[in-house]
Write a protein that holds these residues in place. Structure first.
Motif, PDB file in Angstrom:
ATOM      1  N   VAL A 204      -2.483  -2.676   0.214  1.00 57.55           N
ATOM      2  CA  VAL A 204      -3.148  -3.964   0.407  1.00 57.55           C
ATOM      3  C   VAL A 204      -3.234  -4.297   1.894  1.00 57.55           C
ATOM      4  N   LEU A 205      -2.151  -4.032   2.610  1.00 58.75           N
ATOM      5  CA  LEU A 205      -2.128  -4.302   4.046  1.00 58.75           C
ATOM      6  C   LEU A 205      -3.224  -3.529   4.768  1.00 58.75           C
ATOM      7  N   MET A 206      -3.398  -2.268   4.421  1.00 58.62           N
ATOM      8  CA  MET A 206      -4.444  -1.463   5.054  1.00 58.62           C
ATOM      9  C   MET A 206      -5.837  -1.968   4.689  1.00 58.62           C
ATOM     10  N   ALA A 207      -6.015  -2.361   3.438  1.00 61.44           N
ATOM     11  CA  ALA A 207      -7.312  -2.877   3.008  1.00 61.44           C
ATOM     12  C   ALA A 207      -7.674  -4.144   3.764  1.00 61.44           C
ATOM     13  N   GLN A 208      -6.688  -4.995   3.996  1.00 65.28           N
ATOM     14  CA  GLN A 208      -6.952  -6.232   4.729  1.00 65.28           C
ATOM     15  C   GLN A 208      -7.210  -5.970   6.207  1.00 65.28           C
ATOM     16  N   ALA A 209      -6.624  -4.915   6.745  1.00 67.14           N
ATOM     17  CA  ALA A 209      -6.829  -4.588   8.152  1.00 67.14           C
ATOM     18  C   ALA A 209      -8.261  -4.140   8.419  1.00 67.14           C
ATOM     19  N   VAL A 210      -8.875  -3.465   7.434  1.00 66.94           N
ATOM     20  CA  VAL A 210     -10.259  -2.980   7.578  1.00 66.94           C
ATOM     21  C   VAL A 210     -11.065  -3.549   6.410  1.00 66.94           C
ATOM     22  N   PRO A 211     -11.530  -4.770   6.513  1.00 66.24           N
ATOM     23  CA  PRO A 211     -12.169  -5.449   5.377  1.00 66.24           C
ATOM     24  C   PRO A 211     -13.493  -4.852   4.926  1.00 66.24           C
ATOM     25  N   THR A 212     -14.104  -3.989   5.728  1.00 71.55           N
ATOM     26  CA  THR A 212     -15.371  -3.370   5.319  1.00 71.55           C
ATOM     27  C   THR A 212     -15.155  -2.111   4.474  1.00 71.55           C
ATOM     28  N   ALA A 213     -13.964  -1.565   4.487  1.00 70.89           N
ATOM     29  CA  ALA A 213     -13.705  -0.284   3.830  1.00 70.89           C
ATOM     30  C   ALA A 213     -13.798  -0.407   2.310  1.00 70.89           C
ATOM     31  N   THR A 214     -14.649   0.405   1.698  1.00 68.85           N
ATOM     32  CA  THR A 214     -14.798   0.380   0.244  1.00 68.85           C
ATOM     33  C   THR A 214     -13.759   1.257  -0.445  1.00 68.85           C
ATOM     34  N   TRP A 215     -13.106   2.121   0.320  1.00 63.85           N
ATOM     35  CA  TRP A 215     -11.998   2.942  -0.183  1.00 63.85           C
ATOM     36  C   TRP A 215     -10.819   2.794   0.763  1.00 63.85           C
ATOM     37  N   VAL A 216      -9.610   2.867   0.209  1.00 62.68           N
ATOM     38  CA  VAL A 216      -8.398   2.693   1.009  1.00 62.68           C
ATOM     39  C   VAL A 216      -7.465   3.877   0.746  1.00 62.68           C
ATOM     40  N   PRO A 217      -6.965   4.544   1.806  1.00 59.12           N
ATOM     41  CA  PRO A 217      -6.089   5.704   1.602  1.00 59.12           C
ATOM     42  C   PRO A 217      -4.719   5.302   1.073  1.00 59.12           C
ATOM     43  N   CYS A 218      -4.091   6.237   0.378  1.00 58.82           N
ATOM     44  CA  CYS A 218      -2.765   6.001  -0.172  1.00 58.82           C
ATOM     45  C   CYS A 218      -2.090   7.355  -0.378  1.00 58.82           C
ATOM     46  N   VAL A 219      -0.835   7.343  -0.808  1.00 55.09           N
ATOM     47  CA  VAL A 219      -0.076   8.569  -1.019  1.00 55.09           C
ATOM     48  C   VAL A 219       0.164   8.753  -2.514  1.00 55.09           C
ATOM     49  N   GLU A 220      -0.340   9.867  -3.051  1.00 58.57           N
ATOM     50  CA  GLU A 220      -0.106  10.191  -4.455  1.00 58.57           C
ATOM     51  C   GLU A 220       1.338  10.646  -4.675  1.00 58.57           C
ATOM     52  N   SER A 221       1.834  11.476  -3.773  1.00 61.10           N
ATOM     53  CA  SER A 221       3.208  11.975  -3.843  1.00 61.10           C
ATOM     54  C   SER A 221       3.584  12.550  -2.494  1.00 61.10           C
ATOM     55  N   VAL A 222       4.882  12.619  -2.208  1.00 61.89           N
ATOM     56  CA  VAL A 222       5.363  13.198  -0.965  1.00 61.89           C
ATOM     57  C   VAL A 222       5.875  14.603  -1.264  1.00 61.89           C
ATOM     58  N   PRO A 223       5.269  15.644  -0.671  1.00 59.52           N
ATOM     59  CA  PRO A 223       5.681  17.024  -0.965  1.00 59.52           C
ATOM     60  C   PRO A 223       7.123  17.288  -0.532  1.00 59.52           C
ATOM     61  N   VAL A 224       7.732  18.280  -1.125  1.00 55.61           N
ATOM     62  CA  VAL A 224       9.073  18.698  -0.744  1.00 55.61           C
ATOM     63  C   VAL A 224       9.051  19.146   0.716  1.00 55.61           C
ATOM     64  N   GLY A 225       9.999  18.670   1.490  1.00 55.95           N
ATOM     65  CA  GLY A 225      10.057  19.013   2.900  1.00 55.95           C
ATOM     66  C   GLY A 225       9.339  18.028   3.800  1.00 55.95           C
ATOM     67  N   TRP A 226       8.633  17.061   3.195  1.00 54.53           N
ATOM     68  CA  TRP A 226       7.910  16.051   3.953  1.00 54.53           C
ATOM     69  C   TRP A 226       8.569  14.693   3.749  1.00 54.53           C
ATOM     70  N   THR A 227       8.400  13.798   4.732  1.00 54.83           N
ATOM     71  CA  THR A 227       8.980  12.459   4.670  1.00 54.83           C
ATOM     72  C   THR A 227       7.969  11.440   5.162  1.00 54.83           C
ATOM     73  N   PHE A 228       7.790  10.366   4.395  1.00 55.20           N
ATOM     74  CA  PHE A 228       6.960   9.269   4.882  1.00 55.20           C
ATOM     75  C   PHE A 228       7.707   8.597   6.022  1.00 55.20           C
ATOM     76  N   ALA A 229       7.043   8.435   7.190  1.00 52.15           N
ATOM     77  CA  ALA A 229       7.741   7.971   8.386  1.00 52.15           C
ATOM     78  C   ALA A 229       7.355   6.566   8.843  1.00 52.15           C
ATOM     79  N   GLY A 230       6.200   6.037   8.425  1.00 47.91           N
ATOM     80  CA  GLY A 230       5.856   4.694   8.867  1.00 47.91           C
ATOM     81  C   GLY A 230       4.415   4.321   8.605  1.00 47.91           C
ATOM     82  N   LEU A 231       4.146   3.025   8.688  1.00 43.42           N
ATOM     83  CA  LEU A 231       2.798   2.482   8.504  1.00 43.42           C
ATOM     84  C   LEU A 231       2.572   1.420   9.556  1.00 43.42           C
ATOM     85  N   ASP A 232       1.410   1.451  10.175  1.00 46.91           N
ATOM     86  CA  ASP A 232       1.072   0.502  11.227  1.00 46.91           C
ATOM     87  C   ASP A 232      -0.340  -0.020  10.957  1.00 46.91           C
ATOM     88  N   ALA A 233      -0.499  -1.339  10.970  1.00 49.33           N
ATOM     89  CA  ALA A 233      -1.820  -1.922  10.711  1.00 49.33           C
ATOM     90  C   ALA A 233      -2.056  -3.107  11.620  1.00 49.33           C
TER      91      ALA A 233
END
Length: 209
Positions: free
Chosen positions: A49-78
């Motif tokens: 939601v935060l990302m969608a509000q940051a770019v109000p024209t965007a008709t699609w908003v990225p997200c994470v389906e799953s975090v692969p083994v060996g990978w780590t979500f590190a942060g979000l900035d908007a």
């Protein structure tokens, strides 16, 4: 509604704060994964939601389906006009994958290839092969652009890029807005409601009809 397009808010009480932050141009950083659908209710996380509000024209908003083994979500900035989140890898280093959402992007130097996402055009650009594998992938769609920036340091570059890319998803803005409205009992909106004045048209002489 298909699972990949289901979206809502997991923490509705924070939505007014997100609206205020984006409107003022301030930056917000969250350790919460912007999941496409998490929990028993299969709703998108509040970071989406935060990302969608940051770019109000965007008709699609990225997200994470799953975090692969060996990978780590590190942060979000908007902030008003752009949003991004990034993933670290135990093999490819910090900030190995970054996903950006903007109203548009420059695809100069990139090559268009068939897209695996309906309604999104895909462009690829590799800027360096060694010692690091550097490049970016753009997905263009009405009102926005999702860019996947990769900085891979491991020996096998193709596998982590494919794995990380497959773990990314998008949610439809209209469905996200509908779910926010419904889940809040009509009290909250993803985007500011249009006013009657904003809907008025102007005739050729510059006067309201």
């Amino acid at each position: 509604m298909t699972p990949s397009r289901r979206a809502a808010v997991t923490a509705l009480v924070t939505v007014p704060l997100l609206l205020t932050g984006c409107g003022s141009g301030s930056t917000s950083t969250s350790a919460a994964l912007p999941a496409c659908a998490g929990g028993d209710d299969a709703r998108a996380a509040n970071g989406v939601v935060l990302m969608a509000q940051a770019v109000p024209t965007a008709t699609w908003v990225p997200c994470v389906e799953s975090v692969p083994v060996g990978w780590t979500f590190a942060g979000l900035d908007a902030r008003a006009g752009s949003a991004r989140f990034w993933l670290d890898s135990d093999r490819d280093g910090m900030h190995a994958i970054e996903v950006r959402l903007t109203a548009g992007c420059d695809t100069g130097g990139a090559t268009e290839i068939p897209s695996e996402r309906d309604g999104l055009r895909r462009f690829e650009q590799v800027t360096q092969v060694t010692p690091q594998y550097l490049g970016r992938r753009h997905y263009l769609f009405p009102g926005g652009c999702m860019t996947v920036v990769f900085r891979l340091s491991g020996d096998n570059r193709g596998e982590p890029l494919a794995l990380a890319s497959q773990s990314l998803g998008v949610v439809d803005r209209e469905e996200l807005a509908a779910q926010v409205h419904e889940a809040s009992g009509g009290r909250l909106h993803l985007d500011p409601p249009r006013t009657a004045a904003a809907d008025d048209t102007v005739d050729d002489e510059g006067d309201p009809p």
